[in-house]
Write an enzyme that holds these catalytic residues in place. Structure first.
Site, mmCIF file in Angstrom:
data_model
loop_
_atom_site.group_PDB
_atom_site.id
_atom_site.type_symbol
_atom_site.label_atom_id
_atom_site.label_comp_id
_atom_site.label_asym_id
_atom_site.label_seq_id
_atom_site.Cartn_x
_atom_site.Cartn_y
_atom_site.Cartn_z
ATOM 1 N N ASP A 1 0.864 -1.186 0.000
ATOM 2 C CA ASP A 1 0.000 0.000 0.000
ATOM 3 C C ASP A 1 0.904 1.241 0.000
ATOM 4 O OD1 ASP A 1 -2.179 1.764 0.301
ATOM 5 O OD2 ASP A 1 -3.203 0.469 1.729
ATOM 6 N N ASP B 1 -5.791 3.746 -6.734
ATOM 7 C CA ASP B 1 -6.679 4.018 -5.604
ATOM 8 C C ASP B 1 -7.118 5.501 -5.654
ATOM 9 O OD1 ASP B 1 -7.950 3.573 -3.223
ATOM 10 O OD2 ASP B 1 -6.133 3.240 -2.040
ATOM 11 N N GLU C 1 -11.754 8.503 -7.531
ATOM 12 C CA GLU C 1 -13.141 8.982 -7.822
ATOM 13 C C GLU C 1 -13.122 10.346 -8.501
ATOM 14 O OE1 GLU C 1 -12.044 7.794 -4.881
ATOM 15 O OE2 GLU C 1 -12.857 5.802 -5.259
ATOM 16 N N ARG D 1 -10.282 1.485 -7.844
ATOM 17 C CA ARG D 1 -11.368 1.628 -6.880
ATOM 18 C C ARG D 1 -12.602 2.234 -7.539
ATOM 19 N NH1 ARG D 1 -10.691 4.616 -1.109
ATOM 20 N NH2 ARG D 1 -11.128 6.499 -2.302
ATOM 21 N N ASP E 1 -13.401 0.153 0.756
ATOM 22 C CA ASP E 1 -13.391 -0.056 2.201
ATOM 23 C C ASP E 1 -14.619 -0.846 2.606
ATOM 24 O OD1 ASP E 1 -11.070 1.469 2.987
ATOM 25 O OD2 ASP E 1 -12.184 3.214 2.298
#
Ligand SMILES: *[C@@H]1O[C@H](CO)[C@@H](O)[C@H](O)[C@H]1NC(C)=O
Ligand SMILES: *[C@@H]1O[C@H](CO)[C@@H](O)[C@H](O)[C@H]1NC(C)=O
Ligand SMILES: *[C@@H]1O[C@H](CO)[C@@H](O)[C@H](O)[C@H]1NC(C)=O
Ligand SMILES: *[C@@H]1O[C@H](CO)[C@@H](O)[C@H](O)[C@H]1NC(C)=O
Ligand SMILES: *[C@@H]1O[C@H](CO)[C@@H](O)[C@H](O)[C@H]1NC(C)=O
Ligand SMILES: *[C@@H]1O[C@H](CO)[C@@H](O)[C@H](O)[C@H]1NC(C)=O
Length: 487
Positions: free
Chosen positions: A264, A378, A381, A458, A474
């Site tokens: 990560d 990640d 959006e 994501r 998540d």
């Protein structure tokens, strides 16, 4: 027309929304025996249209079709009928057609309540028809207890099972924020705040065939490398390459078969893309080499937001992106700054071809340092820990404050100001497809590196699947979350 029909609609009443469009063109395109397109757009002025799909050009209509379209004048509406059974799949006479600059509305009666799709929501796969509103606007928030809240992806597509077991699909190719309200009639209303109405109807008749016809349009899913189908280990907080190595070692010592180890954002130096922390993650390149020697693979996290610095030379990737002018800009053409892990963050505008070039070059250069195999993209959006930007958004601007608010929440909540500029259009128009463009360029970079690409994203929108997989973001370690991760 050899490909179908064309009509012109003239507005007779005010909708009550600002800037009504007075003349609409309607193209009805018989794409194939099973697929029909109905495109409703401004007959005089160009409006934003989704740039990420390659829609087939139709020269001549098929001789035989599974559908028939009927156009009515009072009220202005259309019906789509399944030819073999006479089932009315679409009937837009149930509500008024509204087409104004920032508010578009159309409704249809549904032939049953067995409606699936309209993701991404943590709800049951079967959609509720009790006045439920599904909002489609990519949102990076961890799931809340309300399972109908909009999540990371937006998919304006539904599949409906008719009462005789046949099924059809409906795709609205539109990337603006929208609400889709499902009502007990049963009926469905789209409330969209931009773009055009560009509908595709897939006649199936089996659910499999509907999906085949849909992916024939939006692109088939990528073929993942074989290892990507195996068991992977990933978490935030290993914090050092030594700890990661211990996890890798002890998992194999325990006889647990696995194919890939991930890092990560904690591998990065101060959360900067294309760097690794040479103290904490000192042996990372050697670890990745050893993982490869064991026949396994390594995946790294990448963020669309770059660490911002005022000292030239501190972070070469930032200096380069600044020089190339490939960051998103605010309404005053200043680079818009949000907040991600590095604190002050500038966001790459992947809709600019120069940003793709930058991304690919930096992924290749970094690969010479750390020979990773795949990319985990990640926060795309895109997410922002603050609302809008460090400076407030220009709330008087129509793009910040549309006459209708999908989801009842200010759209800049935990993302960037909607009036921000991107190369292809405003962020207001491009928000929902940010991840698709990023995934496409990430896929290209891995291809150039000679890998069969494996990208995991994501955020999502139709067409992402050509380049990337998607994970559930998540979720909590609870049985109800495990169960709802299946749909
Ligand atoms: C569909 O059915 C209608 C009415 O039954 C018929 O007129 C039409 O030719 C059919 N369309 C095609 C192209 O098969
Ligand atoms: C794990 O580390 C120990 C100690 O270095 C080593 O003996 C062992 O071979 C390692 N196990 C694996 C599966 O690599
Ligand atoms: C860079 O300098 C400007 C002007 O002095 C300041 O407003 C800004 O906060 C600084 N940014 C960072 C990341 O230090
Ligand atoms: C993040 O940046 C803001 C604005 O410059 C500053 O006030 C804050 O102290 C910074 N936070 C950290 C953790 O550095
Ligand atoms: C962002 O907006 C949401 C709701 O719109 C609000 O709950 C939250 O406190 C805001 N966050 C910040 C950092 O201002
Ligand atoms: C927004 O608020 C209105 C009025 O309170 C309500 O009718 C509607 O269902 C809400 N929409 C969503 C998406 O929650």
């Amino acid at each position: 027309m050899p490909w179908g029909l064309q009509a012109v609609l003239k507005r007779t009443k005010d909708s009550g929304y600002p800037q009504d469009v007075s003349l609409l063109a309607v193209d009805i395109v018989y794409i194939s025996k099973e697929t029909l397109r109905v495109k409703i757009y401004d007959a005089k002025e160009d409006r934003y249209e989704v740039p990420v799909l390659n829609i087939p050009k139709v020269k001549t209509a098929p001789q035989v079709t599974d559908y028939e379209i009927q156009i009515q004048n009072d009220p202005v509406s259309f019906k789509i009928v399944r030819n073999t059974t006479g089932t009315v799949l679409i009937d837009t006479s149930i509500g008024p057609l509204v087409f104004s600059n920032q508010y578009l509305q159309i409704s249809t009666r549904l032939p049953s309540t067995l409606l699936y799709g309209l993701g991404e929501h943590r709800d049951h796969f079967l959609r509720r028809s009790d006045w439920k509103i599904y909002t489609l606007f990519n949102r990076g928030e961890p799931p809340k207890d309300d399972p109908t809240m909009n999540m990371y992806g937006s998919h304006p597509f539904y599949l409906l099972l008719e009462n005789d077991g046949k099924s059809h699909g409906v795709f609205l190719l539109n990337s603006n924020a929208m609400d889709v309200a499902v009502q007990p009639a049963p009926a469905l209303t789209y409330r969209v705040i931009g773009g055009i109405f560009d509908f595709f109807f897939f006649l199936g008749p089996t659910p499999d065939e509907v999906i085949q016809q849909y992916t024939n349009l939006i692109g088939r899913p990528f073929l993942p490398p074989y290892w990507a189908l195996g068991f992977h280990l990933s978490r935030f907080g290993y914090m050092t390459s030594e700890k990661t190595r211990r996890v890798w070692n002890r998992t194999r010592e325990a006889g647990i078969p696995y194919d890939a180890q991930w890092s990560d954002i904690d591998y990065m130096l101060d959360f900067k893309d294309f760097t690794y922390d040479k103290e904490r993650y000192k042996g990372l390149p050697e670890l990745v080499d050893d993982v490869h020697k064991a026949g396994m693979h390594y995946v790294l996290n990448f963020s669309p937001g770059l660490y911002v610095t005022n000292s030239t030379g501190e972070y070469p990737a930032y200096d380069e992106a600044l020089g190339e002018d490939i960051f998103m800009r605010d309404i005053n053409k200043k680079i818009i700054l949000g907040k991600l892990w590095p604190n002050i963050t500038a966001y790459l505008d992947f809709s600019n071809p120069k940003a793709s070039e930058f991304w690919i070059n930096n992924m290749i250069t970094f690969h010479r340092e750390v020979p990773y195999d795949a990319a985990w993209i990640d926060m795309n959006e895109p997410y922002n820990f603050i609302n809008g930007s460090w400076e407030s958004c220009p709330m008087g601007h129509p793009l910040e404050n549309p006459p209708y608010q999908p989801g009842n929440d200010s759209l800049m909540t935990h993302t960037l100001c909607l009036s921000s500029h991107q190369y292809l259009s405003s962020h207001y128009n491009l928000h929902n497809i940010y991840s698709v463009i990023e995934a496409k360029t990430t896929y290209r970079a891995l291809e150039i590196l000679g890998k069969r690409p494996f990208v995991l994203s994501r955020a999502s929108f139709p067409g992402l699947g050509r380049y990337s997989g998607h994970w559930s973001g998540d979720i909590y370690s609870r049985w109800d979350y495990l169960s709802s991760s299946v749909p």
